[in-house]
Motif scaffolding. Structure first.
Motif, PDB file in Angstrom:
ATOM      1  N   ARG A   1     -41.587 -92.398  40.092  1.00 42.16           N
ATOM      2  CA  ARG A   1     -42.484 -91.103  40.246  1.00 42.16           C
ATOM      3  C   ARG A   1     -43.541 -91.061  41.036  1.00 42.16           C
ATOM      4  O   ARG A   1     -43.754 -90.069  41.906  1.00 42.16           O
ATOM      5  N   HIS A   2     -44.259 -92.121  41.003  1.00 39.07           N
ATOM      6  CA  HIS A   2     -45.731 -92.187  41.734  1.00 39.07           C
ATOM      7  C   HIS A   2     -45.285 -92.266  43.266  1.00 39.07           C
ATOM      8  O   HIS A   2     -45.719 -91.676  44.238  1.00 39.07           O
ATOM      9  N   ALA A   3     -44.167 -93.255  43.608  1.00 36.05           N
ATOM     10  CA  ALA A   3     -43.962 -93.366  44.839  1.00 36.05           C
ATOM     11  C   ALA A   3     -43.367 -92.103  45.546  1.00 36.05           C
ATOM     12  O   ALA A   3     -43.779 -91.621  46.587  1.00 36.05           O
ATOM     13  N   GLU A   4     -42.563 -91.271  44.624  1.00 34.81           N
ATOM     14  CA  GLU A   4     -42.026 -89.929  45.117  1.00 34.81           C
ATOM     15  C   GLU A   4     -43.136 -89.124  45.491  1.00 34.81           C
ATOM     16  O   GLU A   4     -43.083 -88.168  46.470  1.00 34.81           O
ATOM     17  N   PHE A   5     -44.221 -88.922  44.572  1.00 37.58           N
ATOM     18  CA  PHE A   5     -45.307 -88.203  44.663  1.00 37.58           C
ATOM     19  C   PHE A   5     -46.012 -88.495  46.169  1.00 37.58           C
ATOM     20  O   PHE A   5     -46.401 -87.693  46.790  1.00 37.58           O
ATOM     21  N   LEU A   6     -45.950 -89.881  46.276  1.00 41.18           N
ATOM     22  CA  LEU A   6     -46.705 -90.293  47.678  1.00 41.18           C
ATOM     23  C   LEU A   6     -45.802 -89.956  48.883  1.00 41.18           C
ATOM     24  O   LEU A   6     -46.265 -90.078  50.066  1.00 41.18           O
ATOM     25  N   GLY A   7     -44.610 -89.475  48.767  1.00 45.34           N
ATOM     26  CA  GLY A   7     -43.594 -89.087  49.771  1.00 45.34           C
ATOM     27  C   GLY A   7     -42.424 -90.027  49.776  1.00 45.34           C
ATOM     28  O   GLY A   7     -41.793 -89.910  51.057  1.00 45.34           O
ATOM     29  N   ALA A   8     -42.212 -91.182  49.229  1.00 46.29           N
ATOM     30  CA  ALA A   8     -41.133 -91.893  49.244  1.00 46.29           C
ATOM     31  C   ALA A   8     -39.878 -91.136  48.599  1.00 46.29           C
ATOM     32  O   ALA A   8     -40.027 -89.931  47.888  1.00 46.29           O
ATOM     33  N   SER A   9     -38.797 -91.545  49.099  1.00 46.67           N
ATOM     34  CA  SER A   9     -37.458 -90.768  48.449  1.00 46.67           C
ATOM     35  C   SER A   9     -36.385 -91.826  48.091  1.00 46.67           C
ATOM     36  O   SER A   9     -36.471 -93.074  48.150  1.00 46.67           O
ATOM     37  N   PHE A  10     -35.719 -91.418  46.757  1.00 52.88           N
ATOM     38  CA  PHE A  10     -34.762 -92.155  46.189  1.00 52.88           C
ATOM     39  C   PHE A  10     -33.648 -92.254  47.145  1.00 52.88           C
ATOM     40  O   PHE A  10     -32.991 -91.224  47.588  1.00 52.88           O
ATOM     41  N   VAL A  11     -33.028 -93.398  47.142  1.00 54.60           N
ATOM     42  CA  VAL A  11     -31.627 -93.692  47.918  1.00 54.60           C
ATOM     43  C   VAL A  11     -30.526 -93.816  47.014  1.00 54.60           C
ATOM     44  O   VAL A  11     -29.592 -93.079  46.948  1.00 54.60           O
ATOM     45  N   GLU A  12     -30.527 -95.026  46.076  1.00 53.76           N
ATOM     46  CA  GLU A  12     -29.659 -95.235  45.225  1.00 53.76           C
ATOM     47  C   GLU A  12     -30.019 -96.125  44.016  1.00 53.76           C
ATOM     48  O   GLU A  12     -30.998 -96.926  44.216  1.00 53.76           O
ATOM     49  N   GLY A  13     -29.423 -96.043  42.812  1.00 57.59           N
ATOM     50  CA  GLY A  13     -29.688 -97.190  41.978  1.00 57.59           C
ATOM     51  C   GLY A  13     -28.355 -98.271  41.910  1.00 57.59           C
ATOM     52  O   GLY A  13     -27.411 -97.864  42.569  1.00 57.59           O
ATOM     53  N   HIS A  14     -28.895 -99.409  41.475  1.00 56.12           N
ATOM     54  CA  HIS A  14     -27.940-100.596  41.230  1.00 56.12           C
ATOM     55  C   HIS A  14     -28.288-101.165  39.900  1.00 56.12           C
ATOM     56  O   HIS A  14     -29.174-101.148  39.571  1.00 56.12           O
ATOM     57  N   ASP A  15     -26.906-101.866  39.265  1.00 56.48           N
ATOM     58  CA  ASP A  15     -27.131-102.875  38.090  1.00 56.48           C
ATOM     59  C   ASP A  15     -26.262-103.991  38.493  1.00 56.48           C
ATOM     60  O   ASP A  15     -25.348-104.018  38.950  1.00 56.48           O
ATOM     61  N   VAL A  16     -26.879-105.175  37.987  1.00 54.22           N
ATOM     62  CA  VAL A  16     -26.396-106.458  38.092  1.00 54.22           C
ATOM     63  C   VAL A  16     -26.681-107.061  36.455  1.00 54.22           C
ATOM     64  O   VAL A  16     -27.765-107.117  36.255  1.00 54.22           O
TER      65      VAL A  16
END
Length: 129
Positions: free
Chosen positions: A93-108
């Motif tokens: 959320r903090h990264a997005e507030f600063l202007g980042a965007s979500f690309v995709e999630g992964h699980d291993v």
């Protein structure tokens, strides 16, 4: 719309985090890991699925990791940072507030990470400690 960040107000809202890994996309992860292991005189620390990590060079330093990919990564995005934190959702959320965007999630297994892009499109990952 451009997001401007100034002052210390935003800094206090950031959950604690650190660079855990510098990841290299590799068509032959085993070969590349072997090269860097010998070159840096660092043993392989672990292998999980398509990932190989070398031992950290010292306390508090990030690990060099290799991610097996099907084809070479184009352009300049062959390396990315893995950021670990006790609170991945808050850091995202903090990264997005600063202007980042979500690309995709992964699980291993039970390990989850989110791939993000900074405001210029450089990828990085956020994961829970």
């Amino acid at each position: 719309m451009e997001t401007q960040v100034s002052g210390s107000a935003q800094l206090k809202d950031a959950p604690p985090s650190y660079i855990a890994s510098i990841m290299v996309s590799a068509v032959d992860a085993e070969r590349l890991a072997a090269f860097w292991s010998q070159f840096l005189n660092l043993e392989v620390a672990s292998r999980i699925d398509q990932f190989i990590w070398l031992k950290a060079a010292g306390p508090g330093t990030p690990q060099l990791g290799f991610q097996q990919v099907a084809s070479p990564t184009g352009g300049r995005r062959r390396l990315h940072l893995d950021i670990h934190t006790p609170d991945a959702a808050s850091l995202r959320r903090h990264a997005e507030f600063l202007g980042a965007s979500f690309v995709e999630g992964h699980d291993v297994g039970d390990f989850h990470w989110d791939v993000m892009q900074d405001p210029e499109g450089n990828e990085f990952c956020i994961a829970q400690d």
